[in-house]
Motif scaffolding. Sequence first.
Motif, PDB file in Angstrom:
ATOM      1  N   ARG A  34     -18.620  26.189 -24.321  1.00 33.90           N
ATOM      2  CA  ARG A  34     -18.940  26.072 -22.892  1.00 33.90           C
ATOM      3  C   ARG A  34     -17.658  26.029 -22.062  1.00 33.90           C
ATOM      4  NH1 ARG A  34     -19.764  21.660 -19.440  1.00 33.90           N
ATOM      5  NH2 ARG A  34     -21.093  22.191 -17.697  1.00 33.90           N
ATOM      6  N   LEU A  35     -16.680  25.295 -22.543  1.00 30.17           N
ATOM      7  CA  LEU A  35     -15.404  25.211 -21.832  1.00 30.17           C
ATOM      8  C   LEU A  35     -14.705  26.564 -21.786  1.00 30.17           C
ATOM      9  CD1 LEU A  35     -14.370  21.902 -21.612  1.00 30.17           C
ATOM     10  CD2 LEU A  35     -12.331  23.261 -21.866  1.00 30.17           C
ATOM     11  N   GLN A  36     -14.775  27.320 -22.883  1.00 32.54           N
ATOM     12  CA  GLN A  36     -14.175  28.656 -22.907  1.00 32.54           C
ATOM     13  C   GLN A  36     -14.862  29.578 -21.907  1.00 32.54           C
ATOM     14  OE1 GLN A  36     -14.481  29.722 -27.044  1.00 32.54           O
ATOM     15  NE2 GLN A  36     -12.432  28.961 -27.515  1.00 32.54           N
ATOM     16  N   LEU A  37     -16.186  29.474 -21.798  1.00 38.09           N
ATOM     17  CA  LEU A  37     -16.895  30.299 -20.820  1.00 38.09           C
ATOM     18  C   LEU A  37     -16.515  29.921 -19.388  1.00 38.09           C
ATOM     19  CD1 LEU A  37     -20.449  30.505 -22.413  1.00 38.09           C
ATOM     20  CD2 LEU A  37     -18.814  32.358 -22.113  1.00 38.09           C
ATOM     21  N   LEU A  38     -16.355  28.631 -19.131  1.00 43.00           N
ATOM     22  CA  LEU A  38     -15.935  28.205 -17.797  1.00 43.00           C
ATOM     23  C   LEU A  38     -14.532  28.717 -17.470  1.00 43.00           C
ATOM     24  CD1 LEU A  38     -17.231  24.530 -17.650  1.00 43.00           C
ATOM     25  CD2 LEU A  38     -17.980  26.435 -16.239  1.00 43.00           C
ATOM     26  N   HIS A  39     -13.633  28.649 -18.441  1.00 46.10           N
ATOM     27  CA  HIS A  39     -12.272  29.147 -18.224  1.00 46.10           C
ATOM     28  C   HIS A  39     -12.272  30.665 -17.998  1.00 46.10           C
ATOM     29  CE1 HIS A  39      -9.644  25.682 -18.788  1.00 46.10           C
ATOM     30  NE2 HIS A  39     -10.548  25.230 -19.654  1.00 46.10           N
ATOM     31  N   GLU A  40     -13.092  31.369 -18.738  1.00 48.27           N
ATOM     32  CA  GLU A  40     -13.185  32.823 -18.553  1.00 48.27           C
ATOM     33  C   GLU A  40     -13.716  33.151 -17.160  1.00 48.27           C
ATOM     34  OE1 GLU A  40     -12.891  36.842 -19.273  1.00 48.27           O
ATOM     35  OE2 GLU A  40     -12.034  35.148 -20.384  1.00 48.27           O
ATOM     36  N   ASN A  48     -10.061  38.686  -9.586  1.00 43.74           N
ATOM     37  CA  ASN A  48     -10.690  39.497  -8.543  1.00 43.74           C
ATOM     38  C   ASN A  48     -10.339  39.003  -7.144  1.00 43.74           C
ATOM     39  OD1 ASN A  48     -11.908  41.113 -10.444  1.00 43.74           O
ATOM     40  ND2 ASN A  48     -13.792  39.913 -10.484  1.00 43.74           N
ATOM     41  N   GLY A  49      -9.595  37.924  -7.027  1.00 36.25           N
ATOM     42  CA  GLY A  49      -9.196  37.407  -5.727  1.00 36.25           C
ATOM     43  C   GLY A  49     -10.286  36.637  -5.022  1.00 36.25           C
ATOM     44  N   GLN A  50     -11.311  36.248  -5.746  1.00 38.65           N
ATOM     45  CA  GLN A  50     -12.403  35.483  -5.142  1.00 38.65           C
ATOM     46  C   GLN A  50     -12.078  34.001  -5.193  1.00 38.65           C
ATOM     47  OE1 GLN A  50     -15.771  36.637  -7.457  1.00 38.65           O
ATOM     48  NE2 GLN A  50     -16.050  38.580  -6.379  1.00 38.65           N
ATOM     49  N   PRO A  51     -12.600  33.244  -4.237  1.00 38.34           N
ATOM     50  CA  PRO A  51     -12.345  31.795  -4.264  1.00 38.34           C
ATOM     51  C   PRO A  51     -13.124  31.142  -5.417  1.00 38.34           C
ATOM     52  CG  PRO A  51     -13.861  32.334  -2.498  1.00 38.34           C
ATOM     53  CD  PRO A  51     -13.380  33.645  -3.064  1.00 38.34           C
ATOM     54  N   ILE A  52     -12.509  30.118  -5.975  1.00 36.01           N
ATOM     55  CA  ILE A  52     -13.146  29.381  -7.075  1.00 36.01           C
ATOM     56  C   ILE A  52     -13.928  28.221  -6.465  1.00 36.01           C
ATOM     57  CG2 ILE A  52     -12.750  28.057  -9.180  1.00 36.01           C
ATOM     58  CD1 ILE A  52     -10.120  29.664  -9.451  1.00 36.01           C
ATOM     59  N   PRO A  53     -15.238  28.157  -6.704  1.00 43.74           N
ATOM     60  CA  PRO A  53     -16.038  27.064  -6.132  1.00 43.74           C
ATOM     61  C   PRO A  53     -15.580  25.698  -6.634  1.00 43.74           C
ATOM     62  CG  PRO A  53     -17.459  28.773  -7.065  1.00 43.74           C
ATOM     63  CD  PRO A  53     -16.060  29.093  -7.464  1.00 43.74           C
ATOM     64  N   SER A  54     -15.628  24.718  -5.752  1.00 47.92           N
ATOM     65  CA  SER A  54     -15.176  23.377  -6.128  1.00 47.92           C
ATOM     66  C   SER A  54     -16.064  22.769  -7.210  1.00 47.92           C
ATOM     67  CB  SER A  54     -15.143  22.469  -4.901  1.00 47.92           C
ATOM     68  OG  SER A  54     -16.447  22.344  -4.352  1.00 47.92           O
ATOM     69  N   GLU A  55     -17.341  23.165  -7.264  1.00 53.42           N
ATOM     70  CA  GLU A  55     -18.234  22.655  -8.310  1.00 53.42           C
ATOM     71  C   GLU A  55     -17.750  23.106  -9.689  1.00 53.42           C
ATOM     72  OE1 GLU A  55     -19.507  24.617  -5.793  1.00 53.42           O
ATOM     73  OE2 GLU A  55     -20.287  23.032  -4.505  1.00 53.42           O
ATOM     74  N   LEU A  56     -17.258  24.323  -9.760  1.00 54.86           N
ATOM     75  CA  LEU A  56     -16.762  24.848 -11.029  1.00 54.86           C
ATOM     76  C   LEU A  56     -15.497  24.124 -11.463  1.00 54.86           C
ATOM     77  CD1 LEU A  56     -17.326  26.988 -13.167  1.00 54.86           C
ATOM     78  CD2 LEU A  56     -15.909  28.554 -11.866  1.00 54.86           C
ATOM     79  N   ILE A  57     -14.620  23.854 -10.513  1.00 59.86           N
ATOM     80  CA  ILE A  57     -13.398  23.108 -10.828  1.00 59.86           C
ATOM     81  C   ILE A  57     -13.742  21.686 -11.261  1.00 59.86           C
ATOM     82  CG2 ILE A  57     -11.259  22.175  -9.848  1.00 59.86           C
ATOM     83  CD1 ILE A  57     -11.133  24.694  -8.121  1.00 59.86           C
ATOM     84  N   ASN A  58     -14.715  21.076 -10.593  1.00 66.74           N
ATOM     85  CA  ASN A  58     -15.131  19.722 -10.969  1.00 66.74           C
ATOM     86  C   ASN A  58     -15.713  19.698 -12.384  1.00 66.74           C
ATOM     87  OD1 ASN A  58     -14.344  18.664  -8.524  1.00 66.74           O
ATOM     88  ND2 ASN A  58     -16.367  18.876  -7.600  1.00 66.74           N
ATOM     89  N   LYS A  59     -16.463  20.734 -12.753  1.00 69.14           N
ATOM     90  CA  LYS A  59     -17.005  20.798 -14.116  1.00 69.14           C
ATOM     91  C   LYS A  59     -15.883  20.902 -15.135  1.00 69.14           C
ATOM     92  CE  LYS A  59     -21.531  22.841 -13.317  1.00 69.14           C
ATOM     93  NZ  LYS A  59     -22.393  23.981 -13.613  1.00 69.14           N
ATOM     94  N   LEU A  60     -14.862  21.694 -14.834  1.00 70.25           N
ATOM     95  CA  LEU A  60     -13.730  21.817 -15.753  1.00 70.25           C
ATOM     96  C   LEU A  60     -12.983  20.503 -15.903  1.00 70.25           C
ATOM     97  CD1 LEU A  60     -12.256  25.289 -14.783  1.00 70.25           C
ATOM     98  CD2 LEU A  60     -13.279  24.652 -16.948  1.00 70.25           C
ATOM     99  N   VAL A  61     -12.765  19.807 -14.814  1.00 72.26           N
ATOM    100  CA  VAL A  61     -12.042  18.539 -14.850  1.00 72.26           C
ATOM    101  C   VAL A  61     -12.876  17.481 -15.561  1.00 72.26           C
ATOM    102  CG1 VAL A  61     -11.096  16.682 -13.422  1.00 72.26           C
ATOM    103  CG2 VAL A  61     -10.681  19.064 -12.804  1.00 72.26           C
ATOM    104  N   ASP A  62     -14.176  17.449 -15.291  1.00 71.85           N
ATOM    105  CA  ASP A  62     -15.043  16.438 -15.914  1.00 71.85           C
ATOM    106  C   ASP A  62     -15.166  16.662 -17.419  1.00 71.85           C
ATOM    107  OD1 ASP A  62     -15.467  15.244 -13.494  1.00 71.85           O
ATOM    108  OD2 ASP A  62     -17.401  16.218 -13.132  1.00 71.85           O
ATOM    109  N   THR A  63     -15.273  17.908 -17.861  1.00 65.21           N
ATOM    110  CA  THR A  63     -15.444  18.163 -19.291  1.00 65.21           C
ATOM    111  C   THR A  63     -14.158  17.891 -20.054  1.00 65.21           C
ATOM    112  OG1 THR A  63     -14.979  20.510 -18.963  1.00 65.21           O
ATOM    113  CG2 THR A  63     -17.283  19.839 -19.048  1.00 65.21           C
ATOM    114  N   LYS A  64     -13.009  18.095 -19.425  1.00 68.09           N
ATOM    115  CA  LYS A  64     -11.748  17.817 -20.119  1.00 68.09           C
ATOM    116  C   LYS A  64     -11.471  16.330 -20.214  1.00 68.09           C
ATOM    117  CE  LYS A  64      -9.158  22.024 -19.504  1.00 68.09           C
ATOM    118  NZ  LYS A  64      -7.916  22.605 -19.057  1.00 68.09           N
ATOM    119  N   SER A  65     -11.943  15.544 -19.252  1.00 71.13           N
ATOM    120  CA  SER A  65     -11.663  14.108 -19.273  1.00 71.13           C
ATOM    121  C   SER A  65     -12.559  13.373 -20.251  1.00 71.13           C
ATOM    122  CB  SER A  65     -11.815  13.513 -17.880  1.00 71.13           C
ATOM    123  OG  SER A  65     -13.174  13.606 -17.455  1.00 71.13           O
ATOM    124  N   ASN A  66     -13.673  13.976 -20.668  1.00 70.02           N
ATOM    125  CA  ASN A  66     -14.596  13.309 -21.622  1.00 70.02           C
ATOM    126  C   ASN A  66     -14.169  13.485 -23.028  1.00 70.02           C
ATOM    127  OD1 ASN A  66     -16.200  12.366 -19.593  1.00 70.02           O
ATOM    128  ND2 ASN A  66     -17.609  14.087 -19.682  1.00 70.02           N
TER     129      ASN A  66
END
Length: 66
Positions: A34-40, A48-66
């Motif tokens: 799941r973490l690899q898919l989020l990173h991809e 592609n130059g698109q903005p990264i949603p803050s929800e996606l960044i929060n998921k990455l930070v939350d999964t790494k801290s657990n």
Amino acid sequence: MNSLTDVSPVLIPIIALLVPIVAIISSAILKIMRLQLLHETVRQLSANGQPIPSELINKLVDTKSN
């Protein structure tokens, strides 16, 4: 005698111990995938130059801290 009845007193505890081990390993593998898919996804969005949603960044930070 039947070989299954000779082995079953040893085989049952081994299987009972393997079930939680397999559960722990499979949950760790699923978390890693799941973490690899989020990173991809983040990589594709940034490529592609698109903005990264803050929800996606929060998921990455939350999964790494657990």
